[in-house]
Every structure is written in structure tokens, then in C-alpha cells.
Write a protein that holds these residues in place. Structure first.
Motif, PDB file in Angstrom:
ATOM      1  N   PRO A  82       0.810  -1.219   0.000  1.00  0.00           N
ATOM      2  CA  PRO A  82       0.000   0.000   0.000  1.00  0.00           C
ATOM      3  C   PRO A  82       0.849   1.276   0.000  1.00  0.00           C
ATOM      4  N   VAL A  83       0.468   2.211  -0.852  1.00  0.00           N
ATOM      5  CA  VAL A  83       1.087   3.535  -0.855  1.00  0.00           C
ATOM      6  C   VAL A  83       0.226   4.522  -0.060  1.00  0.00           C
ATOM      7  N   LEU A  84      -0.957   4.081   0.315  1.00  0.00           N
ATOM      8  CA  LEU A  84      -1.861   4.885   1.139  1.00  0.00           C
ATOM      9  C   LEU A  84      -2.709   3.935   1.960  1.00  0.00           C
ATOM     10  N   ASP A  85      -2.906   4.280   3.227  1.00  0.00           N
ATOM     11  CA  ASP A  85      -3.714   3.444   4.111  1.00  0.00           C
ATOM     12  C   ASP A  85      -4.542   4.354   5.014  1.00  0.00           C
ATOM     13  N   ILE A  86      -5.842   4.443   4.747  1.00  0.00           N
ATOM     14  CA  ILE A  86      -6.746   5.228   5.587  1.00  0.00           C
ATOM     15  C   ILE A  86      -7.753   4.298   6.269  1.00  0.00           C
ATOM     16  N   SER A  87      -7.365   3.037   6.459  1.00  0.00           N
ATOM     17  CA  SER A  87      -8.300   2.046   6.987  1.00  0.00           C
ATOM     18  C   SER A  87      -8.801   2.397   8.380  1.00  0.00           C
ATOM     19  N   ASP A  88      -8.070   3.228   9.106  1.00  0.00           N
ATOM     20  CA  ASP A  88      -8.544   3.647  10.424  1.00  0.00           C
ATOM     21  C   ASP A  88      -9.476   4.853  10.349  1.00  0.00           C
ATOM     22  N   GLU A  89      -9.745   5.329   9.135  1.00  0.00           N
ATOM     23  CA  GLU A  89     -10.596   6.500   8.950  1.00  0.00           C
ATOM     24  C   GLU A  89     -11.899   6.180   8.240  1.00  0.00           C
ATOM     25  N   THR A  90     -12.081   4.937   7.849  1.00  0.00           N
ATOM     26  CA  THR A  90     -13.299   4.565   7.148  1.00  0.00           C
ATOM     27  C   THR A  90     -13.809   3.249   7.697  1.00  0.00           C
ATOM     28  N   THR A  91     -14.941   2.807   7.179  1.00  0.00           N
ATOM     29  CA  THR A  91     -15.546   1.559   7.618  1.00  0.00           C
ATOM     30  C   THR A  91     -16.206   0.890   6.430  1.00  0.00           C
ATOM     31  N   THR A  92     -16.286  -0.401   6.460  1.00  0.00           N
ATOM     32  CA  THR A  92     -16.956  -1.131   5.378  1.00  0.00           C
ATOM     33  C   THR A  92     -18.376  -1.519   5.759  1.00  0.00           C
ATOM     34  N   ASP A  93     -18.929  -0.891   6.783  1.00  0.00           N
ATOM     35  CA  ASP A  93     -20.327  -1.118   7.129  1.00  0.00           C
ATOM     36  C   ASP A  93     -21.219  -0.663   5.977  1.00  0.00           C
ATOM     37  N   GLY A  94     -22.319  -1.377   5.771  1.00  0.00           N
ATOM     38  CA  GLY A  94     -23.242  -0.992   4.714  1.00  0.00           C
ATOM     39  C   GLY A  94     -22.541  -0.969   3.371  1.00  0.00           C
ATOM     40  N   GLU A  95     -22.650   0.160   2.688  1.00  0.00           N
ATOM     41  CA  GLU A  95     -22.007   0.327   1.387  1.00  0.00           C
ATOM     42  C   GLU A  95     -20.870   1.354   1.458  1.00  0.00           C
ATOM     43  N   ARG A  96     -20.257   1.446   2.614  1.00  0.00           N
ATOM     44  CA  ARG A  96     -19.248   2.460   2.851  1.00  0.00           C
ATOM     45  C   ARG A  96     -17.849   1.943   2.574  1.00  0.00           C
ATOM     46  N   GLY A  97     -16.878   2.858   2.654  1.00  0.00           N
ATOM     47  CA  GLY A  97     -15.486   2.497   2.452  1.00  0.00           C
ATOM     48  C   GLY A  97     -14.791   3.455   1.508  1.00  0.00           C
ATOM     49  N   LEU A  98     -13.641   3.032   0.993  1.00  0.00           N
ATOM     50  CA  LEU A  98     -12.922   3.773  -0.045  1.00  0.00           C
ATOM     51  C   LEU A  98     -13.563   3.403  -1.375  1.00  0.00           C
ATOM     52  N   LEU A  99     -14.231   4.346  -2.007  1.00  0.00           N
ATOM     53  CA  LEU A  99     -15.129   4.046  -3.117  1.00  0.00           C
ATOM     54  C   LEU A  99     -14.654   4.558  -4.464  1.00  0.00           C
ATOM     55  N   GLY A 100     -13.699   5.486  -4.492  1.00  0.00           N
ATOM     56  CA  GLY A 100     -13.240   6.010  -5.771  1.00  0.00           C
ATOM     57  C   GLY A 100     -11.882   6.667  -5.653  1.00  0.00           C
ATOM     58  N   ASP A 154     -16.229   8.608   5.782  1.00  0.00           N
ATOM     59  CA  ASP A 154     -15.489   8.609   7.045  1.00  0.00           C
ATOM     60  C   ASP A 154     -16.230   7.769   8.085  1.00  0.00           C
ATOM     61  N   LEU A 155     -15.746   7.768   9.296  1.00  0.00           N
ATOM     62  CA  LEU A 155     -16.310   6.900  10.327  1.00  0.00           C
ATOM     63  C   LEU A 155     -17.744   7.266  10.694  1.00  0.00           C
ATOM     64  N   GLU A 156     -18.157   8.486  10.363  1.00  0.00           N
ATOM     65  CA  GLU A 156     -19.543   8.892  10.589  1.00  0.00           C
ATOM     66  C   GLU A 156     -20.411   8.657   9.359  1.00  0.00           C
ATOM     67  N   GLY A 157     -19.787   8.170   8.283  1.00  0.00           N
ATOM     68  CA  GLY A 157     -20.524   7.919   7.053  1.00  0.00           C
ATOM     69  C   GLY A 157     -20.553   9.092   6.094  1.00  0.00           C
ATOM     70  N   THR A 158     -19.862  10.169   6.405  1.00  0.00           N
ATOM     71  CA  THR A 158     -19.845  11.350   5.542  1.00  0.00           C
ATOM     72  C   THR A 158     -18.974  11.114   4.316  1.00  0.00           C
ATOM     73  N   SER A 159     -19.515  11.358   3.146  1.00  0.00           N
ATOM     74  CA  SER A 159     -18.733  11.250   1.918  1.00  0.00           C
ATOM     75  C   SER A 159     -17.688  12.354   1.886  1.00  0.00           C
ATOM     76  N   THR A 160     -16.456  11.970   1.578  1.00  0.00           N
ATOM     77  CA  THR A 160     -15.327  12.899   1.668  1.00  0.00           C
ATOM     78  C   THR A 160     -14.424  12.757   0.452  1.00  0.00           C
ATOM     79  N   ILE A 161     -14.028  13.881  -0.108  1.00  0.00           N
ATOM     80  CA  ILE A 161     -13.074  13.910  -1.216  1.00  0.00           C
ATOM     81  C   ILE A 161     -11.807  14.588  -0.720  1.00  0.00           C
ATOM     82  N   ASP A 162     -10.683  13.863  -0.741  1.00  0.00           N
ATOM     83  CA  ASP A 162      -9.393  14.401  -0.313  1.00  0.00           C
ATOM     84  C   ASP A 162      -8.411  14.426  -1.467  1.00  0.00           C
ATOM     85  N   GLU A 163      -7.447  15.346  -1.373  1.00  0.00           N
ATOM     86  CA  GLU A 163      -6.438  15.540  -2.421  1.00  0.00           C
ATOM     87  C   GLU A 163      -5.042  15.342  -1.855  1.00  0.00           C
ATOM     88  N   PHE A 164      -4.161  14.754  -2.674  1.00  0.00           N
ATOM     89  CA  PHE A 164      -2.745  14.625  -2.358  1.00  0.00           C
ATOM     90  C   PHE A 164      -1.928  15.104  -3.550  1.00  0.00           C
TER      91      PHE A 164
END
Length: 382
Positions: free
Chosen positions: A82-100, A116-126
Motif C-alpha cells: 500500500p502507498v496509502l492506508d486510511i483504513s482507520d478512517e473509514t468503515t466497510t459497514d453498509g455500502e461504505r469504504g474507499l469508493l473512488g 469517514d467513520l460517521e458515514g460522511t462522503s469525503t473527497i481528499d487531495e494529495f
């Protein structure tokens, strides 16, 4: 996307990946549609952990997102660490997770779409330098609260115009209980168009269709979408194609030409495909799907793909390749000026197809829920 068994919602891990489509039937399909005799095979090139999305990266690499929150790079030597790991910031509950995931047109910025952990859709840039992700440059571009754990959408792509397009579902539950698909005062049920480099945290392009409407969100490019799990731009023409997952009867593929000025209303939740939904009335400005199919066959959830522009399958060039999570057959549409002129398939199944990835060379990869990453190749006889 919509995640379900044959008759009810899938829970747990499979819940995320039930949003793709089988071309078994279409109300608009010509009875004498020509069938393209393209024969293909799938070559396994790697195995990932619940791959969810991918993007063409620097130096002819393909970057693969795993739903749990990791991103890995596929090159000639396989799938790296992995070149990026945000697994502690998201969850795979329901239809959530890293989606795009997506790169900008210069491959100098990398974007992730996740809940994110509250289910909020989030777009981040690097920032990306010399093909390397720069974690310290991370910043949040856009967020959207989600009322339910399903129909997050989450796909992101840069269009030929250099702007970032973001697909959000209607917010979830079933039947669009809040009417978000047809409301212009919410980002839910929409395809957005923003300029992440033009402002802080982003700018809205001046020619977005609703910038002069005080009752509408400036970011909206198109609306009336239920759960646009995967969309793409034709690398040859710039046309837009959206695979929008249906409620229970119809799966649809929407199309807009490259010279569209935006503002398309794809009908949900008044319409499901070309059919009124639960007694709804067709909006006067409804843009019907270019293709739809019902669920009398094996399909249950459309997985939008790409118009093939690679070189290894010349007879496939110009055809839109897509699939269905429940059926898995790689299907094709031949299109001319937004009209379907042919419907066929490639004679191969990708299993539970979650997503497609277009490499920098125009070749296509298929992501399966079982972790297999495959490349679409010519079939070799013998």
C-alpha cells in the motif's frame, strides 16, 4: 450502488458490491440490432483485498483502491504494498469504504473518495511528485453528509475539460424517501463538477448549469440519479456514460455528449429508466437512458464501464463495455450519436464485477469482489 440478493439487500461485505447490470432486455433495444463478434478473455494480473476502484497513474501504472481504505500500485511486477492506508478512517459497514480514486489530467494530484467513520462522503487531495504520493500535502476538498449507509455513489473522474466530476447517490434507504434526486438544493442524487485547483477548498466553474439559480447548488452538473456507482468519459469523444443502479425493476445507462452544457435530469425518483416509478410523473425535461434492461434475467445491479479505446482488441474499439454484479457477463453497446445500434457481449464472465479500470494505454481491467484483478485480452484459440 445498490447491494442486494435476488430479493433483498445483501448485508456485510457483499453489501457494497451489488450495483451492476446485465443486458438481458431493453425496451429501447432494436430488434435487429447488429451483433459484434468480438471474442475476449480475462487474464488475471493480480489479487487485491476487496478492490473497489482504480485509475491510470504515472509511468504506465494502474492504481487500485481496496474498499477497506488502502491503495496499491499495479505495474509489470504485480501489485505492490500500500502507498496509502486510511483504513482507520473509514468503515466497510453498509455500502461504505474507499469508493473512488482519480488523478488529475497532469498526474500531479491524486484524489480519493471515501466515507469517514460517521458515514460522511469525503473527497481528499494529495500532491504527487515523481510518481510518489506526498501524504503531508493531504487536504479535504469536499464533504457531503449521508443520511443512510447505502447509495453513497462515490465515483470520481476528471473530465476532458480538466474539472473533477463526483457522483453521489440519493442518500439511501429505498425509494428516495427525501426526494433528493429531483431536489436542486442538495448534492445527493447528483453528478457534480468542480475545480479543485481553482479555489480553497475548490472553485465552481462559471459555466456550471445552475450557478445563476439561487435555489440550486452551484456544484451540480446533472441530477435525477439514484446511485451512479460508476461513470466514465469516452477517451475518444469525451462523451459521458453513467451506470445508474435501479430500485427493483430497471437498470440504466445514461449518456450525454461531450458538448453538453449540463443540467440533464435523468428522472429519478419520478422515473426508473423509462418507466414511471410508483406512480410518478415523467418530468418535462427528463433525459431517458440510452439503454435499460430489466431484472427478469440474472442481472440485479449495473456496473458502468468504459468505451474501449485500446489496441489489443481492434474490433472492440468504440464499444462501451459494462457488466452486472449479479450476472458478471462483460456486455457491450455500440453507440452512434447517443443511439444504441448494437448490443452484444464478450463471451466471458468477470464473476461479481465491482468496477472497471481504464489504463493509460486504453486497455481495460476488471475488478471482482473475490479480489481478482483481470485484464481484458484477445481470446487465443487452441
Amino acid at each position: 450502488m445498490k447491494f442486494r440478493t435476488r430479493s433483498s439487500a445483501i448485508i456485510g461485505t457483499l453489501c457494497l458490491f451489488t450495483s451492476l447490470a446485465l443486458a438481458t432486455a431493453s425496451a429501447d433495444e432494436p430488434a435487429d440490432a447488429p451483433v459484434s463478434q468480438v471474442s475476449a478473455s480475462l487474464t488475471e494480473v493480480a489479487r487485491a483485498q476487496a478492490p473497489s476502484a482504480g485509475a491510470a497513474g504515472p509511468d504506465e501504472t494502474v492504481w487500485i483502491a481496496e474498499r477497506s481504505g488502502t491503495v496499491r500500485i499495479l505495474d509489470d511486477s504485480g501489485l505492490g504494498e500500500p502507498v496509502l492506508d486510511i483504513s482507520d478512517e473509514t468503515t466497510t459497514d453498509g455500502e461504505r469504504g474507499l469508493l473512488g480514486i482519480a488523478f488529475d489530467t497532469t498526474l500531479t494530484h491524486f484524489y480519493i473518495s471515501y466515507t469517514d467513520l460517521e458515514g460522511t462522503s469525503t473527497i481528499d487531495e494529495f500532491a504527487v511528485e515523481d510518481g510518489q504520493l506526498q501524504p503531508e500535502t493531504r487536504r479535504t476538498v469536499l464533504t457531503q453528509t449521508q443520511p443512510y449507509a447505502n447509495h453513497n455513489g462515490g465515483d470520481i473522474k476528471f473530465g476532458p475539460d480538466g474539472y473533477l466530476y463526483i457522483a453521489f447517490g440519493d442518500g439511501g434507504s429505498g425509494g428516495d424517501p427525501h426526494g433528493n434526486g429531483q431536489k436542486l438544493d442538495t448534492l445527493l442524487g447528483k453528478l457534480l463538477r468542480i475545480d479543485p485547483s481553482g479555489g480553497e477548498p475548490y472553485a465552481v466553474p462559471a459555466d456550471n448549469p445552475f450557478v445563476d439559480d439561487a435555489n440550486a447548488k452551484d456544484e451540480i452538473w446533472a441530477y435525477g440519479l439514484r446511485n451512479p456507482w460508476r461513470f466514465s468519459f469516452d477517451a475518444g469523444t469525451g462523451d459521458l456514460l453513467i451506470g445508474d443502479v435501479g430500485q427493483s425493476d430497471w437498470e440504466e445507462i445514461d449518456w450525454a455528449p461531450a458538448d453538453s452544457e449540463g443540467g440533464e435530469n435523468y428522472g429519478w425518483a419520478s422515473m426508473e429508466g423509462t418507466h414511471p416509478f410508483r406512480g410518478g410523473t415523467e418530468p418535462a425535461n427528463h433525459v431517458p437512458p440510452v439503454y435499460e434492461y430489466d431484472r427478469t434475467g440474472l442481472g440485479c445491479s449495473v456496473t458502468g464501464g468504459f468505451v474501449y479505446r485500446g489496441d489489443t482488441l481492434p474490433d472492440l474499439r468504440g464499444s462501451y463495455v459494462f457488466s452486472d454484479y449479479c450476472d458478471g457477463t462483460l456486455r457491450t453497446l455500440q453507440l452512434e450519436n447517443g443511439e444504441v445500434t448494437g448490443v452484444s457481449d464478450l463471451g466471458v464472465s468477470g464473476g461479481e464485477v465491482v468496477s472497471f479500470v481504464e489504463g493509460g494505454d486504453g486497455e481495460l481491467y476488471v475488478l471482482g469482489s473475490n479480489g481478482v484483478v483481470s485484464r481484458v485480452d484477445p481470446r487465443v484459440n487452441g
